[in-house]
Design an enzyme around this catalytic site. Sequence first.
Site, PDB file in Angstrom:
ATOM      1  N   THR A  97       0.878  -1.164   0.000  1.00  0.00           N
ATOM      2  CA  THR A  97       0.000   0.000   0.000  1.00  0.00           C
ATOM      3  C   THR A  97       0.914   1.212   0.000  1.00  0.00           C
ATOM      4  OG1 THR A  97      -0.124   0.172   2.420  1.00  0.00           O
ATOM      5  CG2 THR A  97      -1.788  -1.197   1.332  1.00  0.00           C
ATOM      6  N   HIS A  98       0.536   2.234  -0.751  1.00  0.00           N
ATOM      7  CA  HIS A  98       1.385   3.421  -0.916  1.00  0.00           C
ATOM      8  C   HIS A  98       2.775   3.049  -1.434  1.00  0.00           C
ATOM      9  CE1 HIS A  98      -1.651   5.649   1.453  1.00  0.00           C
ATOM     10  NE2 HIS A  98      -1.644   4.590   2.244  1.00  0.00           N
ATOM     11  N   SER A 132      18.793  -1.688 -25.337  1.00  0.00           N
ATOM     12  CA  SER A 132      19.108  -0.266 -25.449  1.00  0.00           C
ATOM     13  C   SER A 132      19.991  -0.025 -26.659  1.00  0.00           C
ATOM     14  CB  SER A 132      19.819   0.205 -24.180  1.00  0.00           C
ATOM     15  OG  SER A 132      20.409   1.474 -24.362  1.00  0.00           O
ATOM     16  N   LYS A 180      20.931  -3.649 -21.077  1.00  0.00           N
ATOM     17  CA  LYS A 180      19.534  -3.295 -20.818  1.00  0.00           C
ATOM     18  C   LYS A 180      18.568  -4.291 -21.458  1.00  0.00           C
ATOM     19  CE  LYS A 180      18.027  -0.075 -19.174  1.00  0.00           C
ATOM     20  NZ  LYS A 180      17.868   1.256 -19.788  1.00  0.00           N
ATOM     21  N   ASN A 215      14.633  -3.726 -21.742  1.00  0.00           N
ATOM     22  CA  ASN A 215      13.558  -2.798 -21.411  1.00  0.00           C
ATOM     23  C   ASN A 215      12.174  -3.398 -21.664  1.00  0.00           C
ATOM     24  OD1 ASN A 215      15.514  -0.784 -20.864  1.00  0.00           O
ATOM     25  ND2 ASN A 215      15.598  -0.250 -23.030  1.00  0.00           N
ATOM     26  N   GLU A 220       5.308  -0.792 -21.552  1.00  0.00           N
ATOM     27  CA  GLU A 220       5.269   0.670 -21.554  1.00  0.00           C
ATOM     28  C   GLU A 220       4.382   1.202 -22.673  1.00  0.00           C
ATOM     29  OE1 GLU A 220       9.371   1.728 -21.799  1.00  0.00           O
ATOM     30  OE2 GLU A 220       9.783   1.294 -19.694  1.00  0.00           O
ATOM     31  N   LYS A 261     -17.346   7.497 -35.654  1.00  0.00           N
ATOM     32  CA  LYS A 261     -16.734   6.282 -36.205  1.00  0.00           C
ATOM     33  C   LYS A 261     -15.277   6.117 -35.774  1.00  0.00           C
ATOM     34  CE  LYS A 261     -20.560   6.007 -38.614  1.00  0.00           C
ATOM     35  NZ  LYS A 261     -21.103   7.344 -38.284  1.00  0.00           N
TER      36      LYS A 261
END
Length: 313
Positions: free
Chosen positions: A5-6, A127, A133, A135, A140, A175
Site C-alpha cells: 500500500t502506498h 538499449s 539493458k 527494457n 510501456e 466512427k
Amino acid sequence: MPGFTHMQHAQPVTLAHHLCAWAWMLVRDYGRLSDALARMKQSPLGAGALAGSSLPLDRQSVAEKLGFTGVTENSLDSVSDRDYCIETVSDLAILQSHLSRFCEEIVLWSTTEFSFVDLSEKWSTGSSIMPQKKNPDFAELIRGRTGKVYGHLMALLTMVKGLPLAYDRDMQEDKESVFNAYDTVAANITVFTEMIASAKWNTQRMSDDCDGGYLNATDVAEYLVRKGMPFRTAHGVAAKAVRIAIDKNLPLEKLPVADFKECSPLIESDIYARITKQSCVEARSIAGGPAPGQVKKQLSALRRFCTGCVSAE
C-alpha cells in the site's frame, strides 16, 4: 510475496492472489462490455430520418433476420442516440486503465530493484547504447496508449454534449473514436496476453522480499486481539514492538520474547508460530483472502467464468 500500500511493504500475500486480483478486474470488464452489447442489440432500422415511415415496414421481422433481439422504442431517439458508442468506449477505457495498471506493475517488477519477473526477449527490447539493458517496452507501450483511448471517450462525450435531436452532421465523428478505441484495446489485450504467458516469475525473490519491512506487524496486533485486547490498543503494542526491532536491527520474528513482553505481558512464545510469512498468509482464510484455500476457490470460480464465456460464444 509482499503486498503493497502506498508502494510500501504492507502484508504478505501470494503471487496467485495478486494475479487473481488482475483477473477479477478483467471479469468486471467482460461484464460491462456484455451489458453494453445487450443494449446495442436493439435495431434502429425503420426509424428513417427521425419519424419512421408511412410505408408498412415490419421492423421486428427485419431485426430478427439481422440477429437483433428487438427494435428501438422511439424513432427520434433511435436516430439521435449515440449512448451505445459512448458506453462501449467508456468500458474500453476502463479495460485499458486496467491493462495500464497491470503493465505499470510489470515495469516495476522487472527492474533490478524488484526482480520479481523476467520478461521474454520477444516482449522486451535492448538499449541503443547500453548492451546490458532489457527494457519492458511493450508494457510501456500498452501503458502509453491509455491516453489515446481516454481521448476517444472525451471526443464522443464532447461531440454529443450540445446536440439537439435528431441527426446532426457532428455525429459522423463517432466512427473514428469507436473503431480506433476498439482496435487499440484489442491489440493491447493480444500483446499483454502473450507477454504474460511467456513471463518467468521469480517466486524465490518474491518470498525473500517478505523478510524485510515488518510485514507481520499486523499479525502481532491480531495475535493480541485473539487474547482479548482491543485492536486499537493492540495496534499501539505492535508499533512499539516494531520500534524495538528496528532499534535492534532485528525482524519481528527474531525479537526476543522478553522484548515482546516489554510491549505487553500477554505475548508468549507462541507468537513466533503466528508471525512467519507462511502463517501470516495462511491465517487470512477469510473469503477473498490470500490463504491458499481461498485462492483455490477464486481460481475455481475464475475457471467456471471462463468456461461459461467460451460456452456463450
